[in-house]
Motif scaffolding. Structure first.
Motif, PDB file in Angstrom:
ATOM      1  N   SER A 123       8.424 -22.505  19.010  1.00 55.59           N
ATOM      2  CA  SER A 123       9.003 -21.275  19.552  1.00 55.59           C
ATOM      3  C   SER A 123      10.522 -21.413  19.553  1.00 55.59           C
ATOM      4  O   SER A 123      11.058 -22.484  19.837  1.00 55.59           O
ATOM      5  N   ASP A 124      11.209 -20.329  19.214  1.00 53.12           N
ATOM      6  CA  ASP A 124      12.666 -20.305  19.309  1.00 53.12           C
ATOM      7  C   ASP A 124      13.037 -20.037  20.758  1.00 53.12           C
ATOM      8  O   ASP A 124      12.458 -19.163  21.404  1.00 53.12           O
ATOM      9  N   MET A 125      14.020 -20.777  21.268  1.00 53.81           N
ATOM     10  CA  MET A 125      14.375 -20.666  22.673  1.00 53.81           C
ATOM     11  C   MET A 125      15.886 -20.578  22.823  1.00 53.81           C
ATOM     12  O   MET A 125      16.628 -21.261  22.130  1.00 53.81           O
ATOM     13  N   SER A 126      16.336 -19.707  23.709  1.00 52.95           N
ATOM     14  CA  SER A 126      17.733 -19.714  24.133  1.00 52.95           C
ATOM     15  C   SER A 126      17.741 -19.827  25.651  1.00 52.95           C
ATOM     16  O   SER A 126      16.814 -19.406  26.328  1.00 52.95           O
ATOM     17  N   ILE A 181      20.400 -23.592  37.956  1.00 54.42           N
ATOM     18  CA  ILE A 181      19.504 -22.453  37.719  1.00 54.42           C
ATOM     19  C   ILE A 181      19.564 -22.136  36.234  1.00 54.42           C
ATOM     20  O   ILE A 181      20.584 -22.331  35.583  1.00 54.42           O
ATOM     21  N   ARG A 182      18.440 -21.652  35.705  1.00 50.56           N
ATOM     22  CA  ARG A 182      18.323 -21.380  34.273  1.00 50.56           C
ATOM     23  C   ARG A 182      17.646 -20.045  34.024  1.00 50.56           C
ATOM     24  O   ARG A 182      16.751 -19.652  34.766  1.00 50.56           O
ATOM     25  N   SER A 183      18.048 -19.404  32.946  1.00 49.67           N
ATOM     26  CA  SER A 183      17.401 -18.190  32.460  1.00 49.67           C
ATOM     27  C   SER A 183      16.937 -18.461  31.029  1.00 49.67           C
ATOM     28  O   SER A 183      17.743 -18.846  30.175  1.00 49.67           O
ATOM     29  N   TYR A 184      15.629 -18.272  30.765  1.00 46.88           N
ATOM     30  CA  TYR A 184      15.044 -18.582  29.468  1.00 46.88           C
ATOM     31  C   TYR A 184      14.716 -17.308  28.692  1.00 46.88           C
ATOM     32  O   TYR A 184      14.295 -16.307  29.263  1.00 46.88           O
ATOM     33  N   SER A 185      14.875 -17.374  27.375  1.00 45.60           N
ATOM     34  CA  SER A 185      14.399 -16.340  26.463  1.00 45.60           C
ATOM     35  C   SER A 185      13.713 -17.055  25.302  1.00 45.60           C
ATOM     36  O   SER A 185      14.347 -17.848  24.603  1.00 45.60           O
ATOM     37  N   VAL A 186      12.416 -16.804  25.119  1.00 50.45           N
ATOM     38  CA  VAL A 186      11.616 -17.534  24.135  1.00 50.45           C
ATOM     39  C   VAL A 186      10.893 -16.531  23.237  1.00 50.45           C
ATOM     40  O   VAL A 186      10.366 -15.530  23.711  1.00 50.45           O
ATOM     41  N   THR A 187      10.873 -16.802  21.928  1.00 43.34           N
ATOM     42  CA  THR A 187      10.078 -16.030  20.976  1.00 43.34           C
ATOM     43  C   THR A 187       9.155 -17.007  20.269  1.00 43.34           C
ATOM     44  O   THR A 187       9.624 -17.942  19.614  1.00 43.34           O
TER      45      THR A 187
END
Length: 131
Positions: free
Chosen positions: A24-27, A55-61
């Motif tokens: 998965s691509d992750m930012s 703290i973290r914010s994830y965006s995954v495709t």
């Protein structure tokens, strides 16, 4: 002596699921706050150690083009050294370990998501400008 280090990071990469070898691509956007207690200081270097909260914010495709978004918290410890170049500029090196806990979910596909947790080690380089 004490110093507070606030770090904003933008990261991206590939996340691999060990169970099915899917990728998965992750930012990731992270904000870390480290409270550094000075262990040793000279005219050119400062060595410090302290706790770190993040703290973290994830965006995954994932491979099926499903978008997942999430949030995570980290707690750990860091040790580092600052190398003083001038009155207004330093280079820094730090390393440590932190424990991560978080959740990512998909708003597109109902209740699809996952919780995750575990340790991670890190090494970082920094350039610091003083105002």
């Amino acid at each position: 002596i004490l110093n507070n280090r606030l770090m904003l990071m933008f990261e991206w990469g590939t996340m691999v699921d060990d169970e099915d070898d899917s990728e998965s691509d992750m930012s990731l956007v992270s904000l870390y706050d480290t409270l550094g207690f000075v262990l040793s200081a000279s005219d050119r270097t400062v060595i410090w150690f302290g706790p770190q909260l993040g703290i973290r914010s994830y965006s995954v495709t994932n491979e099926a083009d499903m978008d997942l978004n999430g949030f995570g918290l980290t707690l750990g410890a860091a040790i580092g050294s600052d190398f003083i170049v001038s009155e207004s500029f330093n280079f820094g090196l730090e390393a440590g370990i932190r424990y991560i806990g978080g959740n990512i979910e998909s708003s597109e596909y109902g209740n699809y998501g996952m919780d995750f947790y575990g340790p991670e080690g890190f090494i970082g380089l920094s350039a610091m400008f003083r105002i």
